[in-house]
Design a protein around this motif. Structure first.
Motif, PDB file in Angstrom:
ATOM      1  N   VAL A 534       1.376  -0.989  -0.453  1.00 17.92           N
ATOM      2  CA  VAL A 534      -0.392  -0.024  -0.186  1.00 17.92           C
ATOM      3  C   VAL A 534       0.793   0.872   0.216  1.00 17.92           C
ATOM      4  N   ALA A 535       2.245   0.732   1.145  1.00 18.16           N
ATOM      5  CA  ALA A 535       2.472   2.246   0.373  1.00 18.16           C
ATOM      6  C   ALA A 535       3.447   2.836  -0.475  1.00 18.16           C
ATOM      7  N   VAL A 536       3.818   1.345  -1.078  1.00 17.88           N
ATOM      8  CA  VAL A 536       4.650   1.663  -2.856  1.00 17.88           C
ATOM      9  C   VAL A 536       3.470   1.709  -3.295  1.00 17.88           C
ATOM     10  N   LEU A 537       2.293   1.679  -2.986  1.00 18.39           N
ATOM     11  CA  LEU A 537       1.500   2.032  -4.022  1.00 18.39           C
ATOM     12  C   LEU A 537       0.762   4.256  -4.458  1.00 18.39           C
ATOM     13  N   GLU A 538       1.169   4.067  -3.285  1.00 18.50           N
ATOM     14  CA  GLU A 538       0.571   5.316  -2.201  1.00 18.50           C
ATOM     15  C   GLU A 538       1.827   6.838  -2.799  1.00 18.50           C
ATOM     16  N   LEU A 539       3.462   5.659  -2.881  1.00 20.93           N
ATOM     17  CA  LEU A 539       4.446   6.614  -4.084  1.00 20.93           C
ATOM     18  C   LEU A 539       3.971   6.932  -5.249  1.00 20.93           C
ATOM     19  N   TRP A 540       3.761   5.438  -5.564  1.00 21.55           N
ATOM     20  CA  TRP A 540       3.509   5.358  -6.868  1.00 21.55           C
ATOM     21  C   TRP A 540       2.308   6.141  -7.523  1.00 21.55           C
ATOM     22  N   VAL A 541       0.942   6.382  -6.704  1.00 26.55           N
ATOM     23  CA  VAL A 541       0.023   6.954  -7.301  1.00 26.55           C
ATOM     24  C   VAL A 541       0.731   8.996  -6.892  1.00 26.55           C
ATOM     25  N   ASP A 542       1.556   9.238  -6.144  1.00 29.41           N
ATOM     26  CA  ASP A 542       2.139  10.647  -5.529  1.00 29.41           C
ATOM     27  C   ASP A 542       2.243  10.721  -6.648  1.00 29.41           C
ATOM     28  N   ALA A 543       3.703  10.097  -7.250  1.00 29.43           N
ATOM     29  CA  ALA A 543       4.335  10.143  -8.305  1.00 29.43           C
ATOM     30  C   ALA A 543       3.567  11.013  -9.628  1.00 29.43           C
ATOM     31  N   LEU A 544       2.348   9.851  -9.424  1.00 26.96           N
ATOM     32  CA  LEU A 544       1.755  10.087 -11.066  1.00 26.96           C
ATOM     33  C   LEU A 544       1.308  10.967 -11.359  1.00 26.96           C
TER      34      LEU A 544
END
Lengths: 716, 436
Positions: A534-544
């Motif tokens: 989830v944390a990795v996904l959040e980072l990825w979404v934020d980068a996006l």
């Protein structure tokens, strides 16, 4: 599934996909969505059946009434956008109730597109990208299917027959239309990138919903920052430029916001003053004023690019690294075209703010000065302060608990200079007190409670306690609100500062160096950074999200020029490379543009252009020549064309629309001597060209053609 | 409409064959403006280049215009040799263009990039429409098998054989349209083929309904497609001359007239024919109908014989189409024709056509006499075609006299159909009362 049902299904899906971003934006009240959902369900079950005319008239009348109601309501409450979208949604739902013909289907598609426009206005979130992609694919399918339905309706002439979709739509067709949708998407992006961003500014500029942020108003009560500790909402994103090595580690990097000067025993406040714009300096930077002014030898410079989210607070605070030297816009040259031009301002407390419209994000480059001063230098500074500074930053509340001053004297009274006093206080507070995000509750004197009873608190308590103790010792000081630390996002290669990083620290004034930072808050027991999915996904979404805002929502002429020049520089020679920095003057810009002209005259460019032109001219010719020899049909076509030319020479009335059988009949009617051969040749040719029968031998055709050729022409 | 307005100064002074269109005038003004800018700012070479290009365009496209029939520049470009395509908007296409312009205006004025994104999608749709429709219509060979005859008020099929000569790509949603001169009004439903695979052939059937009889001139064929989104119809237009004779409708109820006219023709002709009375018996030959076998004779002789019947007397009629009015009024440019009278006369032509058709089908030899034309009596489909063609080409405004029918035989009846009253008389006796 019938073709009509497929078309209806696609129409419904288009409406749903276009409505979802509006729903997500939260602009419309829930009852509207209830009506829309009920209407869509009813539409699915009723739209296939023909309606009595009276119902249609009634529905149209209702829509008219709804339209005038919307106008009246908007005149009353001024909510034109929301009311228009509501009416558009209801009109779309009304259309879904009747979808019997391709024409009505086209109308539904058009209405769904208008909903998509409304979604673009109300929801600039990255989720819009997902809806846009889904909408593009569905739109391509829906338009293609509706086109098919229209042609079938035309051919059937309103017979009311139904056809299975599979009769027209094969797997390959679906694959092809999906590929077409992808091409359309790519093409949309291409046009999006290339379309010149020259605004005329008749309407308001693009805005994003601002997020409220606390702690940066003129007066703050102690205790609110503790509530923000768990907030993960991003306030700004940071990228480092030159001088990165001089800066402290990211966990210790401070983004200064606003300072306070007066404490009344429960809350801090700041004096109202009219801010003045910063003076422009070198390299498009605006210089931050400081008293005293730092000498260049006293600090190292470091540059940080900051992308500030749209924030809503009483003061439009410009967050700057400690200690700010200068600041410049990352994109200003064309902001005035978009109505988003903003200026930097500074008030009496040397705090920085932004003047201009809110609702858009804001990006700038901050230049920070990292002090070179040694501890000995700082220890040698005398307690010699200007009177205005003393009056302003030595203020203490009348009801101050005397134990605070006593404690200050106990802890730091023995120090011989202000710097050692500050360090002693920091040391004492960090070691003797604990950290907690919980507030102290309702107490008469929160700082006395913190220092002598509770002995734990969060940053605001620590900073306030230290400021009060420093002031009691005669050292001008103030609390500063800002953000401490950032989280690295490996997907976007930037540092994100969240609201949970809000922090308060202390600034104390020293001769020669001005305001220096001290942080008495002990390190909190922060949990290790979550590295789960989830944390990795959040980072990825934020980068996006950053990329989406940076390159889509806030893509402007400046970025467009950057894209153009980057594309051009890929092909240009080294001396013709173009660099359009934001601070170029008109003449410099003209000189840069001249390089492009030079490139067009370079031998390489001319050679490539000539080769391309030649290719464009030659490829069809080569293909035609190769095709003529290879295709059976082409050989027969060639023979038919030869026959037509022969007959034209023989006096036959050959026009572009005359068929070979008609010419053969004309031959018989006019007594052409080789009429039988001509008829035979025409029969063979027509069979070979228009049926799948095996072709006759070329020799036989040639013999017949020669016989026709040798016959005398028709009499004139 | 011609006017007697005196020619203006330009009309009198201009070189013969020269004409400035609106587009030409605008272009010329633009060129002159560039010329002025070129003089005003001599350092800017780009203005000089622009002026040169504009001057060339003026010379190429506008100054050489002569007084030929007026067509828009767009039409001329689309039908030129290098650009043989025509693009027309459907209702959906018009909406798309309007909404695209609106979206562009909104995007430019708000700077909203999401609107730019939607604008990009709309422009992509337009571009994709153009490219895919081009793929569909290119390299499609065709042959038109148009009929020479049609019937007014009835749909006639105009078949076109088509073949997709592309190697790989299918042609989708192809349609054909028969082109007529712009002043001719017909109702037409395009022929459609939804998919034509590479190398395959098929037929397109345009359905054309001509409202009136007469000679029509087809001027071309349009092969097009609305693929993929029905926003535009891209077509290739081919010029071809093909005359079509549209026959008058011949389906009016005239059986009572045929019955009445048959009354005088029951006399025996004393020769073999298809009458009802027994005439003779002869040996059976190949091709004789078994129903005509004389079984009693067979029983007696053991050989097959067949009955022969006696023909009736020659059933010969002349249908004469004339006006009972003393002189037919002639339509002139300044005197509008009487529409009601024209429609009545057209009805009379249809009545005559129906009568001719029913009489020929009943075995009569029918001659036709009408203003400016006369046909000797004849029978069978060939005569029917001749008579209907003559009626199709009948000029009702003609003042030519109606010739007297040539009576070759003693028993011939002249059936008069009055052009103005629709009254039908046979040898002066009224068979049908005409118009109510």
């Amino acid at each position: 599934m019938t073709l009509r049902l497929s078309v209806r299904l696609l129409g419904m899906l288009l409406v749903v996909v276009a409505s979802l971003p509006i729903l997500q934006s939260g602009e419309l009240p829930w009852p509207v969505w209830g009506v829309v959902a009920a209407g869509l369900v009813a539409g699915w079950f009723t739209s296939g059946r023909p309606w009595p005319r009276v119902y249609t008239v009634l529905l149209t009348a209702l829509l008219f009434v709804g339209f005038f109601g919307m106008v009246l309501l908007s005149l009353q409450n001024g909510e034109w956008l929301v009311n228009s979208i509501t009416f558009g949604l209801l009109a779309t739902v009304a259309r879904t109730l009747q979808q019997q013909s391709s024409r009505q289907q086209f109308q539904l598609i058009a209405l769904s597109f208008l909903l998509m426009v409304a979604a673009a206005v109300t929801n600039p979130d990255p989720a819009f990208a997902l809806y846009f992609v889904a909408y593009s694919v569905l739109l391509t399918w829906a338009l293609t299917y509706t086109h098919l339905l229209q042609r079938v309706e035309e051919a059937a002439g309103g017979s009311g027959m139904e056809w299975k979709a599979s009769r027209f739509v094969s797997g390959r067709f679906l694959l092809g239309s999906s590929a077409l949708a992808l091409v359309l998407l790519a093409s949309s992006m291409f046009i999006f990138l290339l379309f010149p961003r020259l605004g005329l500014g008749f309407f308001s500029a693009q805005t994003r919903r601002s997020n409220p942020i606390t702690g940066f108003s003129d007066t703050i009560e102690l205790g609110h920052f503790g509530n923000l500790a768990d907030s993960t909402r991003i306030v700004m994103r940071v990228e480092f430029g030159e001088g990165r090595d001089y800066l402290p580690p990211v966990s210790m990097l401070r983004f200064r916001g606003i300072s306070f000067e007066t404490y009344d025993g429960r809350s801090w406040s700041r004096r109202q003053s009219s801010p003045r714009p910063l003076r422009p300096g070198l390299d498009s930077y605006f210089e931050v004023e400081a008293t005293p002014r730092l000498r260049p030898a006293d600090y190292h410079e470091a540059e940080i690019d900051i992308y500030l989210e749209p924030l809503e607070s009483e003061n439009k605070v410009l967050f700057m690294p400690v200690r700010p030297i200068a600041v410049r816009h990352l994109a200003t040259r064309f902001d005035r075209f978009r109505g988003t031009s903003r200026t930097f301002e500074q008030d009496d407390a040397e705090d920085l703010t932004i003047a201009g419209p809110s609702g858009t994000s804001f990006s700038y480059t901050a230049k920070a000065g990292v002090l070179r001063a040694s501890v000995e230098d700082l220890q040698s500074l005398p307690m010699d302060y200007p009177r205005a500074l003393r009056r302003r930053y030595l203020q203490l509340p009348e009801s101050l608990d005397p134990r605070i001053a006593e404690l200050a004297a106990d802890v730091a009274g023995g120090a011989g200079n202000p710097y050692d006093m500050a360090v002693a206080l920091v040391d004492h507070l960090q070691k003797a007190y604990g950290y907690t995000t919980e507030g102290a509750g309702e107490t008469a004197d929160p700082i006395a409670t913190f220092l002598f009873e509770r002995r734990k608190g969060h940053c605001e308590y620590f900073a306030t306690a230290m400021v009060l103790m420093l002031r009691s010792l005669g050292v001008p000081s103030r609390p500063v609100n800002g953000f401490l630390g950032a989280t690295y996002n490996e997907f976007g290669d930037f540092y994100a500062v969240t609201e949970g990083k809000a922090h308060t620290w202390v600034e104390a004034w020293f001769p020669r160096y001005g305001w220096l930072t001290f942080d008495p808050t002990p390190a909190a027991e922060t949990p290790p950074q979550d590295s789960g999915f989830v944390a990795v996904l959040e980072l990825w979404v934020d980068a996006l999200r950053l990329r989406w805002y940076k390159w889509v929502v806030e893509y402007d002429l400046e970025k467009q020029l950057a894209v153009y020049t980057a594309a051009y520089n890929l092909f240009a020679s080294q001396q013709n490379q173009v660099h359009l920095a934001p601070d170029l003057s008109i003449s410099q810009m003209r000189a840069e543009m001249k390089k492009i002209g030079n490139s067009f005259r370079s031998p390489t460019f001319l050679g490539v252009t000539a080769a391309l032109v030649l290719a464009v001219l030659l490829v069809p010719l080569v293909r035609r020549l190769r095709g003529r020899n290879r295709s059976r049909l082409s050989r027969l076509d060639k023979l038919a064309e030869r026959l037509r030319n022969v007959l034209r020479r023989k006096g036959f009335p050959v026009t572009p629309g005359t068929t070979l059988p008609a010419l053969a009949r004309a031959g018989v009617a006019s007594g052409f001597p080789a009429a039988a051969d001509l008829a035979h040749l025409v029969v063979l040719l027509e069979q070979a060209r228009w049926s799948d029968a095996p072709p006759p031998s070329h020799g036989e055709l040639e013999v017949l053609l020669r016989r026709v050729e040798r016959t005398r022409p028709l009499p004139r | 409409m011609a006017t007697d307005r005196p020619a203006g100064l330009w009309q009198r002074l201009r070189p013969k064959g020269f004409r400035f269109s609106f587009g030409g005038t605008v272009m010329l003004m633009f060129t002159l403006t560039l010329g002025w800018l070129m003089i005003r700012f001599p350092r800017f070479h780009s203005i000089k280049v622009g002026f040169g290009i504009m001057l060339l365009l003026n010379l190429l496209f506008f100054l050489r215009f002569s007084d030929r029939p007026k067509r828009s520049w767009f039409d001329r470009m689309m039908q030129s040799r290098f650009f043989p395509r025509k693009l027309s908007f459907t209702n959906e296409g018009r909406f798309l263009v309007v909404i695209t312009l609106g979206m562009g205006f909104a995007a430019v004025n708000t700077g909203s990039n999401l609107l730019y994104l939607l604008l990009g999608m709309l422009l992509s749709l337009i571009t994709a429409s153009g490219i895919l429709s081009e793929f569909s219509v290119q390299k499609v060979d065709w042959v038109a098998d148009f009929p020479d005859l049609a019937v007014a008020g009835t749909e006639t099929l105009f078949p076109v054989r088509i073949r997709n000569s592309k190697r790989r790509l299918s042609s989708l949603s192809l349609d054909s349209e028969v082109l007529l001169p712009p002043d001719v009004e017909v109702r037409q439903v395009r022929g459609t083929v939804l998919k034509l695979q590479a190398g395959a052939s098929d037929r397109l059937f345009s359905r054309v309904l001509f409202p009136r009889r007469g000679r029509y001139r087809l001027v071309g064929l349009s092969l097009g497609t609305g693929y993929p989104f029905s926003f535009f119809r891209k077509s290739r237009q081919f010029q071809m001359e093909h005359p079509v004779t549209v026959l008058p409708r011949a389906d009016r109820e005239v059986s009572h007239l045929v019955f009445a006219l048959s009354a005088g023709f029951e006399e025996h002709a004393n020769r073999v024919g298809r009458g009802q009375e027994f005439f003779a018996v002869r040996p059976m030959q190949a091709g004789d109908d078994w129903r005509d076998v004389h079984w009693k004779q067979y029983a007696r002789t053991g050989r097959f014989s067949v009955r022969e019947y006696e023909a009736l007397t020659a059933r010969r009629l002349h249908v004469r189409l004339a006006s009972s009015a003393p002189t037919a009024p002639v339509a002139t440019p300044d005197k509008a024709p009487d529409k009601a009278r024209d429609e009545r006369r057209e009805e009379a032509v249809e009545l005559a056509a129906s009568l001719v058709r029913r009489l020929i089908e009943a075995g009569f030899e029918v001659g036709l006499v009408c203003p400016g034309a006369g046909l000797h009596p004849g029978a069978g489909p060939a005569m029917l075609k001749q008579a209907l063609t003559a009626l199709a080409l009948l000029d009702l405004s003609s003042t030519a006299s109606v010739p007297r029918p040539s009576m070759l035989h003693g028993r011939e009846v002249v059936v008069d159909v009055d052009l103005d009253s629709l009254e039908v008389r046979a040898d002066g006796k009224v068979l049908s009362g005409g118009m109510p």
